[in-house]
Design a protein around this motif. Structure first.
Motif, short mmCIF file in Angstrom:
data_model
loop_
_atom_site.label_atom_id
_atom_site.label_comp_id
_atom_site.label_asym_id
_atom_site.label_seq_id
_atom_site.Cartn_x
_atom_site.Cartn_y
_atom_site.Cartn_z
N VAL A 1 41.03 39.91 39.80
CA VAL A 1 40.17 40.29 40.92
C VAL A 1 39.47 39.05 41.46
O VAL A 1 38.96 38.23 40.69
CB VAL A 1 39.10 41.32 40.46
CG1 VAL A 1 38.12 41.63 41.58
CG2 VAL A 1 39.77 42.58 39.94
N ARG A 2 39.46 38.93 42.78
CA ARG A 2 38.69 37.88 43.44
C ARG A 2 37.83 38.54 44.51
O ARG A 2 38.36 39.17 45.43
CB ARG A 2 39.60 36.84 44.08
CG ARG A 2 38.82 35.72 44.73
CD ARG A 2 39.68 34.54 45.12
NE ARG A 2 40.95 34.95 45.66
CZ ARG A 2 41.42 34.53 46.83
NH1 ARG A 2 40.73 33.70 47.56
NH2 ARG A 2 42.59 34.94 47.26
N VAL A 3 36.52 38.41 44.39
CA VAL A 3 35.61 39.00 45.37
C VAL A 3 35.70 38.20 46.67
O VAL A 3 35.56 36.98 46.68
CB VAL A 3 34.16 39.02 44.84
CG1 VAL A 3 33.21 39.56 45.90
CG2 VAL A 3 34.07 39.86 43.58
N LEU A 4 35.94 38.92 47.76
CA LEU A 4 36.07 38.29 49.07
C LEU A 4 34.75 38.27 49.83
O LEU A 4 34.51 37.38 50.64
CB LEU A 4 37.13 39.01 49.91
CG LEU A 4 38.53 39.06 49.29
CD1 LEU A 4 39.44 39.94 50.14
CD2 LEU A 4 39.09 37.66 49.15
N PRO B 1 31.39 49.56 39.95
CA PRO B 1 30.81 48.25 39.65
C PRO B 1 31.90 47.20 39.47
O PRO B 1 33.01 47.51 39.01
CB PRO B 1 30.06 48.48 38.34
CG PRO B 1 29.84 49.96 38.27
CD PRO B 1 31.01 50.58 38.98
N LEU B 2 31.60 45.97 39.84
CA LEU B 2 32.60 44.90 39.75
C LEU B 2 33.14 44.74 38.33
O LEU B 2 34.34 44.50 38.15
CB LEU B 2 32.00 43.58 40.23
CG LEU B 2 31.91 43.44 41.75
CD1 LEU B 2 31.05 42.25 42.12
CD2 LEU B 2 33.29 43.31 42.35
N LYS B 3 32.29 44.86 37.34
CA LYS B 3 32.75 44.73 35.94
C LYS B 3 33.77 45.81 35.59
O LYS B 3 34.73 45.55 34.86
CB LYS B 3 31.56 44.79 34.97
CG LYS B 3 30.65 43.61 35.07
CD LYS B 3 31.32 42.36 34.54
CE LYS B 3 30.34 41.20 34.56
NZ LYS B 3 31.00 39.94 34.27
N LEU C 1 39.40 47.41 34.56
CA LEU C 1 40.57 48.23 34.86
C LEU C 1 41.73 47.37 35.37
O LEU C 1 42.88 47.59 34.97
CB LEU C 1 40.21 49.30 35.89
CG LEU C 1 39.27 50.40 35.39
CD1 LEU C 1 38.84 51.30 36.55
CD2 LEU C 1 39.93 51.22 34.29
N ALA C 2 41.43 46.43 36.23
CA ALA C 2 42.48 45.56 36.77
C ALA C 2 43.16 44.78 35.64
O ALA C 2 44.40 44.72 35.59
CB ALA C 2 41.88 44.61 37.80
#
Length: 78
Positions: free
Chosen positions: A60-63, A45-47, A52-53
């Motif tokens: 994090v940047r969603v492309l 999941p993105l969260k 973790l990042a």
């Protein structure tokens, strides 16, 4: 900001490899400072990716997203 490598966690990595563990290993090693990650929302999941990042000093940047799969740029904070 250019990504130097792509890590694809959408396909099976093998019975003994966990996608989350694979990501943590990459984040711990650091390397080039940025990479593109492809993953399934049900597995990473993105969260969770963002959490973790940030723990290892990344942002994090969603492309893009296509159904269950997303692609994100993971890069070191300046």
């Amino acid at each position: 900001m250019q990504s130097s490598s792509v890590i694809d966690l959408t396909s099976a990595l093998g019975c003994s490899e966990n996608p989350v563990a694979t990501l943590v290993d990459v984040l711990k090693k650091g390397g080039s400072g940025s990479f593109t990650l492809r993953a399934r929302k049900s597995v990473m999941p993105l969260k969770l990716l963002e959490f973790l990042a940030s723990k290892y000093g990344y942002k994090v940047r969603v492309l893009g997203e296509s159904g269950e799969v997303y692609e994100a740029l993971v890069y070191k904070q300046a």
